[in-house]
Design a protein around this motif. Structure first.
Motif, PDB file in Angstrom:
ATOM      1  N   LEU A   4      -7.772  11.725  20.777  1.00 49.35           N
ATOM      2  CA  LEU A   4      -7.317  10.345  20.890  1.00 49.35           C
ATOM      3  C   LEU A   4      -7.945   9.460  19.827  1.00 49.35           C
ATOM      4  N   SER A   5      -9.206   9.661  19.514  1.00 52.11           N
ATOM      5  CA  SER A   5      -9.880   8.825  18.513  1.00 52.11           C
ATOM      6  C   SER A   5      -9.231   8.968  17.136  1.00 52.11           C
ATOM      7  N   GLN A   8      -5.885   7.057  17.241  1.00 49.62           N
ATOM      8  CA  GLN A   8      -6.155   5.616  17.170  1.00 49.62           C
ATOM      9  C   GLN A   8      -6.557   5.197  15.764  1.00 49.62           C
ATOM     10  N   SER A  11      -3.427   5.160  13.609  1.00 47.22           N
ATOM     11  CA  SER A  11      -2.529   4.046  13.919  1.00 47.22           C
ATOM     12  C   SER A  11      -3.075   2.716  13.416  1.00 47.22           C
ATOM     13  N   ALA A  12      -4.365   2.630  13.197  1.00 49.88           N
ATOM     14  CA  ALA A  12      -4.981   1.389  12.702  1.00 49.88           C
ATOM     15  C   ALA A  12      -5.136   1.384  11.178  1.00 49.88           C
TER      16      ALA A  12
END
Length: 161
Positions: A4-5, A8, A11-12
């Motif tokens: 997940l990290s 994320q 996506s950033a």
């Protein structure tokens, strides 16, 4: 599974600052992950961070349906995988055309590439200052492009979202 990290972080990721390139439009080479090629000129086609710089350059060079003059006028060919710049090619001033109407850029140089997209970690493959600056500006950034083929054209004065 992708942690997940990592999702994320991707996506950033910032969008490529195309407005800093000083041209109205650039071409973008959209590739898939590397796979074995049935080609006497190269063993691979596509992108893989594990390829040597020579193999990666060969894997990214190809014959494309494109407006070769427009590709050359942009001065840089970002290579994207799933919308992220994973490599940068320069040296696009000269091109050839085959009997199928496809173009190749035989003097294209691998300016730099990403060895880890999640972090991102980049490798600069060119000693020319202008190449290095382009690689540092673009590698690891997000670059949205839409096309039915390998080459897409993106205006540089618009924010890609």
């Amino acid at each position: 599974m992708i942690p997940l990290s990592v999702v994320q972080a991707l996506s950033a990721r910032r969008y490529a600052p195309l407005g800093r390139l000083g041209v109205q439009e650039i071409a973008v080479l959209r590739v898939d992950t590397a796979r074995r090629a049935d080609d006497p000129e190269r063993d691979w086609i596509g992108f893989a961070a594990t390829l040597t710089p020579d193999d990666l350059l060969k894997a990214l060079r190809g014959w494309w349906r494109c407006d070769a003059a427009s590709v050359a006028a942009g001065g840089v060919l970002p290579v994207t995988l799933s919308g992220y710049v994973v490599a940068v090619l320069t040296g696009l001033e000269r091109w050839e055309k085959n009997t199928e109407g496809r173009h190749a850029f035989p003097e294209a140089r691998l300016t730099g590439y990403v060895t880890d997209l999640a972090t991102p970690k980049i490798t600069i493959a060119s000693t020319a200052d202008s190449d290095r600056q382009l690689a540092e500006l673009l590698l690891g950034t997000r670059l949205t492009s839409h096309s039915g083929g390998a080459i897409a054209y993106v205006p540089t004065n618009a924010t890609a979202h």
